[in-house]
Design a protein around this motif. Structure first.
Motif, mmCIF file in Angstrom:
data_model
loop_
_atom_site.group_PDB
_atom_site.id
_atom_site.type_symbol
_atom_site.label_atom_id
_atom_site.label_comp_id
_atom_site.label_asym_id
_atom_site.label_seq_id
_atom_site.Cartn_x
_atom_site.Cartn_y
_atom_site.Cartn_z
ATOM 1 N N ARG A 247 0.835 -1.202 0.000
ATOM 2 C CA ARG A 247 0.000 0.000 0.000
ATOM 3 C C ARG A 247 0.871 1.254 0.000
ATOM 4 N NH1 ARG A 247 -4.057 -3.173 3.413
ATOM 5 N NH2 ARG A 247 -5.832 -3.257 2.003
ATOM 6 N N GLN A 248 1.973 1.229 0.718
ATOM 7 C CA GLN A 248 2.886 2.370 0.735
ATOM 8 C C GLN A 248 3.541 2.559 -0.632
ATOM 9 O OE1 GLN A 248 5.193 1.077 4.105
ATOM 10 N NE2 GLN A 248 4.065 2.393 5.518
ATOM 11 N N THR B 67 -6.067 0.709 -3.140
ATOM 12 C CA THR B 67 -4.814 0.382 -2.455
ATOM 13 C C THR B 67 -4.735 -1.101 -2.116
ATOM 14 O OG1 THR B 67 -5.770 0.907 -0.306
ATOM 15 C CG2 THR B 67 -4.549 2.671 -1.416
ATOM 16 N N SER B 68 -5.374 -1.914 -2.908
ATOM 17 C CA SER B 68 -5.353 -3.348 -2.625
ATOM 18 C C SER B 68 -3.918 -3.861 -2.642
ATOM 19 C CB SER B 68 -6.159 -4.105 -3.675
ATOM 20 O OG SER B 68 -5.927 -5.490 -3.562
ATOM 21 N N PRO B 69 -3.544 -4.668 -1.658
ATOM 22 C CA PRO B 69 -2.176 -5.187 -1.644
ATOM 23 C C PRO B 69 -1.878 -6.134 -2.806
ATOM 24 C CG PRO B 69 -3.434 -6.042 0.222
ATOM 25 C CD PRO B 69 -4.307 -5.061 -0.481
ATOM 26 N N TYR C 34 -6.539 5.602 0.284
ATOM 27 C CA TYR C 34 -5.736 6.710 -0.224
ATOM 28 C C TYR C 34 -6.728 7.739 -0.745
ATOM 29 C CZ TYR C 34 -2.005 9.433 -2.177
ATOM 30 O OH TYR C 34 -1.134 10.450 -2.427
#
Length: 151
Positions: free
Chosen positions: A30-31, A124-126, A63
């Motif tokens: 996500r970052q 922001t799905s991993p 986000y």
């Protein structure tokens, strides 16, 4: 039956445990996505990006960006097959909450109401990679440019 946090059915407990083992990986991805969003949208003056103070980190479960015409962006994203979130599009959640029941007086928090009207959540799905983020960013930049031409 009512579920309490300390008593999940075995299948859900197993799933939760497996997800917790991967939490650091999910946060990292996500970052990475958030960094991609910042780098691509920082030069777009009509988009307000989230700010993370230099001495902090963020997990970016959401986000959230702010812009003048979220409806146009949502429509453009739908046409492109992209789901954008609208989790924060109301000052009192969930959206259908009886405002009088929670004693909220409309117009009593004008800045919060403005922020809610302008908010859009980018995915922001991993499991999402940079190519998908680039596709989202292309749609966002295109929609924002079109909206700015209309003002």
């Amino acid at each position: 039956p009512r579920l309490s946090p300390h008593r999940l059915p075995n299948a859900l407990a197993h799933l939760a445990r497996a997800q917790l083992w991967r939490l650091a990986e999910f946060i990292h991805q996500r970052q990475v996505l958030a960094k991609q969003y910042v780098e691509s949208l920082a030069d777009v003056p009509s988009v307000v990006l989230p700010v993370t103070p230099p001495d902090r980190t963020h997990a970016f479960l959401r986000y959230t960006i702010r812009l003048r015409d979220p409806a146009a962006l949502h429509a453009a994203a739908r046409r492109a097959g992209i789901m954008l979130g609208d989790w924060y599009d109301t000052v009192v959640a969930p959206r259908n909450t009886d405002l009088s029941a929670v004693r909220y007086i409309p117009d009593s928090c004008p800045r919060a109401e403005e922020a809610a009207r302008e908010s859009v959540n980018l995915p922001t799905s991993p499991t999402m990679g940079i190519p998908e983020a680039d596709r989202v960013l292309h749609v966002v930049r295109d929609a924002v440019c079109r909206a700015n031409q209309d003002y």
